[in-house]
Design a protein around this motif. Structure first.
Motif, PDB file in Angstrom:
ATOM      1  N   SER A 184     -22.061 -15.815  -0.390  1.00  0.00           N
ATOM      2  CA  SER A 184     -20.925 -14.875  -0.411  1.00  0.00           C
ATOM      3  C   SER A 184     -21.306 -13.588   0.292  1.00  0.00           C
ATOM      4  CB  SER A 184     -20.541 -14.543  -1.848  1.00  0.00           C
ATOM      5  OG  SER A 184     -20.182 -15.704  -2.526  1.00  0.00           O
ATOM      6  N   PRO A 185     -20.442 -13.104   1.182  1.00  0.00           N
ATOM      7  CA  PRO A 185     -20.724 -11.825   1.820  1.00  0.00           C
ATOM      8  C   PRO A 185     -20.702 -10.679   0.799  1.00  0.00           C
ATOM      9  CG  PRO A 185     -18.597 -12.719   2.560  1.00  0.00           C
ATOM     10  CD  PRO A 185     -19.194 -13.712   1.616  1.00  0.00           C
ATOM     11  N   VAL A 186     -21.398  -9.621   1.120  1.00  0.00           N
ATOM     12  CA  VAL A 186     -21.474  -8.473   0.210  1.00  0.00           C
ATOM     13  C   VAL A 186     -20.057  -7.961  -0.120  1.00  0.00           C
ATOM     14  CG1 VAL A 186     -22.326  -6.099   0.004  1.00  0.00           C
ATOM     15  CG2 VAL A 186     -23.782  -7.874   1.001  1.00  0.00           C
ATOM     16  N   LYS A 187     -19.149  -8.081   0.848  1.00  0.00           N
ATOM     17  CA  LYS A 187     -17.760  -7.652   0.636  1.00  0.00           C
ATOM     18  C   LYS A 187     -17.129  -8.359  -0.566  1.00  0.00           C
ATOM     19  CE  LYS A 187     -15.345  -6.392   4.854  1.00  0.00           C
ATOM     20  NZ  LYS A 187     -14.643  -6.954   5.978  1.00  0.00           N
ATOM     21  N   GLU A 188     -17.466  -9.637  -0.707  1.00  0.00           N
ATOM     22  CA  GLU A 188     -16.928 -10.410  -1.830  1.00  0.00           C
ATOM     23  C   GLU A 188     -17.475  -9.891  -3.157  1.00  0.00           C
ATOM     24  OE1 GLU A 188     -17.317 -14.824  -2.205  1.00  0.00           O
ATOM     25  OE2 GLU A 188     -16.377 -14.755  -0.222  1.00  0.00           O
ATOM     26  N   VAL A 189     -18.721  -9.477  -3.114  1.00  0.00           N
ATOM     27  CA  VAL A 189     -19.314  -8.901  -4.327  1.00  0.00           C
ATOM     28  C   VAL A 189     -18.563  -7.617  -4.683  1.00  0.00           C
ATOM     29  CG1 VAL A 189     -21.445  -8.021  -5.379  1.00  0.00           C
ATOM     30  CG2 VAL A 189     -21.560  -9.887  -3.700  1.00  0.00           C
ATOM     31  N   PHE A 190     -18.303  -6.788  -3.673  1.00  0.00           N
ATOM     32  CA  PHE A 190     -17.565  -5.537  -3.909  1.00  0.00           C
ATOM     33  C   PHE A 190     -16.189  -5.829  -4.510  1.00  0.00           C
ATOM     34  CE2 PHE A 190     -19.861  -3.128  -0.216  1.00  0.00           C
ATOM     35  CZ  PHE A 190     -20.984  -2.985  -1.028  1.00  0.00           C
ATOM     36  N   ALA A 191     -15.534  -6.869  -3.982  1.00  0.00           N
ATOM     37  CA  ALA A 191     -14.183  -7.198  -4.474  1.00  0.00           C
ATOM     38  C   ALA A 191     -14.241  -7.596  -5.951  1.00  0.00           C
ATOM     39  CB  ALA A 191     -13.575  -8.317  -3.639  1.00  0.00           C
ATOM     40  N   LEU A 192     -15.248  -8.402  -6.310  1.00  0.00           N
ATOM     41  CA  LEU A 192     -15.366  -8.821  -7.706  1.00  0.00           C
ATOM     42  C   LEU A 192     -15.699  -7.638  -8.624  1.00  0.00           C
ATOM     43  CD1 LEU A 192     -17.145 -12.212  -7.084  1.00  0.00           C
ATOM     44  CD2 LEU A 192     -15.024 -11.925  -8.386  1.00  0.00           C
ATOM     45  N   GLN A 193     -16.303  -6.612  -8.031  1.00  0.00           N
ATOM     46  CA  GLN A 193     -16.629  -5.416  -8.819  1.00  0.00           C
ATOM     47  C   GLN A 193     -15.445  -4.458  -8.889  1.00  0.00           C
ATOM     48  OE1 GLN A 193     -20.071  -4.540  -6.276  1.00  0.00           O
ATOM     49  NE2 GLN A 193     -21.257  -4.299  -8.155  1.00  0.00           N
ATOM     50  N   GLN A 194     -14.343  -4.830  -8.216  1.00  0.00           N
ATOM     51  CA  GLN A 194     -13.155  -3.974  -8.141  1.00  0.00           C
ATOM     52  C   GLN A 194     -13.504  -2.587  -7.616  1.00  0.00           C
ATOM     53  OE1 GLN A 194     -11.701  -4.703 -12.241  1.00  0.00           O
ATOM     54  NE2 GLN A 194      -9.984  -5.668 -11.192  1.00  0.00           N
ATOM     55  N   LEU A 195     -14.265  -2.595  -6.531  1.00  0.00           N
ATOM     56  CA  LEU A 195     -14.676  -1.343  -5.907  1.00  0.00           C
ATOM     57  C   LEU A 195     -13.461  -0.558  -5.405  1.00  0.00           C
ATOM     58  CD1 LEU A 195     -16.981   0.475  -4.855  1.00  0.00           C
ATOM     59  CD2 LEU A 195     -16.931  -0.862  -2.737  1.00  0.00           C
ATOM     60  N   ASP A 196     -12.428  -1.287  -4.934  1.00  0.00           N
ATOM     61  CA  ASP A 196     -11.231  -0.603  -4.425  1.00  0.00           C
ATOM     62  C   ASP A 196     -10.626   0.307  -5.493  1.00  0.00           C
ATOM     63  OD1 ASP A 196     -10.649  -2.906  -5.870  1.00  0.00           O
ATOM     64  OD2 ASP A 196      -8.721  -3.217  -4.878  1.00  0.00           O
ATOM     65  N   LYS A 197     -10.655  -0.133  -6.739  1.00  0.00           N
ATOM     66  CA  LYS A 197     -10.094   0.686  -7.835  1.00  0.00           C
ATOM     67  C   LYS A 197     -10.893   1.976  -7.995  1.00  0.00           C
ATOM     68  CE  LYS A 197      -7.798  -2.352 -11.086  1.00  0.00           C
ATOM     69  NZ  LYS A 197      -7.957  -3.064 -12.343  1.00  0.00           N
ATOM     70  N   LEU A 198     -12.204   1.848  -7.907  1.00  0.00           N
ATOM     71  CA  LEU A 198     -13.046   3.036  -8.057  1.00  0.00           C
ATOM     72  C   LEU A 198     -12.788   4.017  -6.914  1.00  0.00           C
ATOM     73  CD1 LEU A 198     -15.326   4.634  -9.432  1.00  0.00           C
ATOM     74  CD2 LEU A 198     -16.943   3.385  -7.991  1.00  0.00           C
ATOM     75  N   LEU A 199     -12.663   3.476  -5.682  1.00  0.00           N
ATOM     76  CA  LEU A 199     -12.448   4.356  -4.531  1.00  0.00           C
ATOM     77  C   LEU A 199     -11.112   5.091  -4.660  1.00  0.00           C
ATOM     78  CD1 LEU A 199     -13.887   2.104  -1.669  1.00  0.00           C
ATOM     79  CD2 LEU A 199     -14.993   4.012  -2.867  1.00  0.00           C
ATOM     80  N   LYS A 200     -10.074   4.364  -5.152  1.00  0.00           N
ATOM     81  CA  LYS A 200      -8.762   4.999  -5.364  1.00  0.00           C
ATOM     82  C   LYS A 200      -8.854   6.086  -6.418  1.00  0.00           C
ATOM     83  CE  LYS A 200      -5.499   1.453  -4.235  1.00  0.00           C
ATOM     84  NZ  LYS A 200      -5.016   0.223  -4.835  1.00  0.00           N
ATOM     85  N   LEU A 201      -9.555   5.778  -7.471  1.00  0.00           N
ATOM     86  CA  LEU A 201      -9.721   6.732  -8.575  1.00  0.00           C
ATOM     87  C   LEU A 201     -10.414   7.989  -8.073  1.00  0.00           C
ATOM     88  CD1 LEU A 201      -9.559   7.108 -11.748  1.00  0.00           C
ATOM     89  CD2 LEU A 201     -11.914   6.289 -11.778  1.00  0.00           C
ATOM     90  N   GLN A 202     -11.452   7.805  -7.264  1.00  0.00           N
ATOM     91  CA  GLN A 202     -12.204   8.957  -6.756  1.00  0.00           C
ATOM     92  C   GLN A 202     -11.345   9.808  -5.814  1.00  0.00           C
ATOM     93  OE1 GLN A 202     -15.713   7.004  -5.224  1.00  0.00           O
ATOM     94  NE2 GLN A 202     -16.845   7.359  -7.118  1.00  0.00           N
ATOM     95  N   LYS A 203     -10.501   9.103  -5.020  1.00  0.00           N
ATOM     96  CA  LYS A 203      -9.630   9.822  -4.086  1.00  0.00           C
ATOM     97  C   LYS A 203      -8.651  10.695  -4.884  1.00  0.00           C
ATOM     98  CE  LYS A 203      -7.141   8.965   0.180  1.00  0.00           C
ATOM     99  NZ  LYS A 203      -5.765   9.342  -0.068  1.00  0.00           N
ATOM    100  N   ARG A 204      -8.067  10.097  -5.889  1.00  0.00           N
ATOM    101  CA  ARG A 204      -7.101  10.835  -6.717  1.00  0.00           C
ATOM    102  C   ARG A 204      -7.795  12.005  -7.409  1.00  0.00           C
ATOM    103  NH1 ARG A 204      -4.428  10.235 -11.921  1.00  0.00           N
ATOM    104  NH2 ARG A 204      -2.521  11.471 -11.729  1.00  0.00           N
TER     105      ARG A 204
END
Ligand code: SPV
Ligand code: MG
Length: 296
Positions: A265-285
């Motif tokens: 699995s590419p590292v990107k897939e690991v990030f997705a399973l970690q829900q990194l996008d949610k953290l990045l959105k939270l930090q932006k807000r």
């Protein structure tokens, strides 16, 4: 709908409920992603992931922590494998209260003596007296606070070599004791034994099976034979062992990770399973709000 109600209704109605075994939030998420209706917090998987035998080596709180941690990360219900209840009736009551309060939708206890031994080990399959186990089921049912919390009684009579009549006798008594479902376990290489149980069982409880030793059976066939739920108890763990072993050996032998890159699995897939996008959105807000409050 609550997860307890979801699990209860799923067991009681068609189609068949498919539970995938898990030992970590990551494996539970993969089970959810693959479309299974519920997760089985497997004693075998949790023990193996800690490198110890499935023989009550881990304490109840270690098993609870593993089950609760994975339950927190999925939206589908989790049924926890609670071995033989971690001891006497007091342990069973404490177990039900603890699992229920940590977001697990139900528990399964098996009619073996404490400490139990995994059902596929030849030795150590000592059955609990029928009355003692039935009374534990009643205690478990009386201990729960949420009426929808599920208590599954697992029958090990076939595993321990006591035969079908004993399995059926136990089914009838555990039903009277208040169980919500029966898990009939078999180590035969075909599904005939569990089908025989299903045909002769005259009660009304949903019947659950674990086809580890008869893997050729399909979900559809089980459903056609009146089975209400199927637990794929350990395939996630076993696939991870063979995949890791193969990749690690290849790296060790070749002296490079290049040859394995395409198969992992590419590292990107690991990030997705970690829900990194949610953290990045939270930090932006957080940054935006922070700037807003700084200006006021
Ligand atoms: C487990 O997954 O721990 C089970 C199923 O209890 S079995 O390993 O078949 O006993
Ligand atoms: Mg188990």
């Amino acid at each position: 709908m609550s997860k307890t109600r979801t699990l209860r209704e799923s067991l009681q109605s068609a189609p068949i409920t498919r539970l995938m075994g898990a030992h970590s939030p990551l494996s539970a998420k993969l089970g959810e992603e693959a479309g299974f209706e519920a997760i089985w917090a497997s004693g075998l998987e949790i023990s193996a992931s800690r490198g110890v035998p499935d023989a009550n080596i881990l304490s109840m709180s270690e098993c609870l922590d593993a089950a609760a941690t994975l339950a927190a990360e999925v939206d589908i219900p989790v049924l926890a494998d609670c071995d033989s209840g971690f001891g006497g009736v007091g342990n069973v009551v404490h177990m039900v209260r603890s699992y229920e309060s940590r977001g697990v939708a139900g528990v399964c206890i098996e009619d073996k003596q404490f400490p139990k031994m995994n059902s596929f080990v030849g030795a150590g399959q000592e059955l609990a007296p029928i009355g003692d186990f039935a009374a534990k089921i009643t205690a478990a049912v009386e201990a729960k606070r949420d009426p929808d919390f599920v208590v599954v009684a697992r029958i090990e009579a076939l595993i321990a070599g006591f035969g079908m009549d004993e399995a059926l006798r136990r089914a009838e008594v555990y039903e009277r004791a208040g169980a919500d479902a029966l898990l009939i376990h078999s180590k035969k290489s075909t599904s005939d034994e569990v089908y025989g149980f299903r045909e002769r069982y005259e009660g009304v409880l949903p019947v659950v099976v674990v086809p580890t030793m008869y893997p050729q059976v399909t979900t559809r066939e089980l459903e056609e034979h009146g089975i209400s739920a199927v637990i794929y108890a350990n395939q996630a763990l076993r696939s991870s062992i063979s995949a890791m072993r193969q990749v690690l050996t290849q790296i060790a032998v070749s002296g490079s990770t290049f040859g394995v890159e395409d198969g992992i699995s590419p590292v990107k897939e690991v990030f997705a399973l970690q829900q990194l996008d949610k953290l990045l959105k939270l930090q932006k807000r957080h940054e935006e709000l922070s700037a807003h409050y700084s200006d006021s």
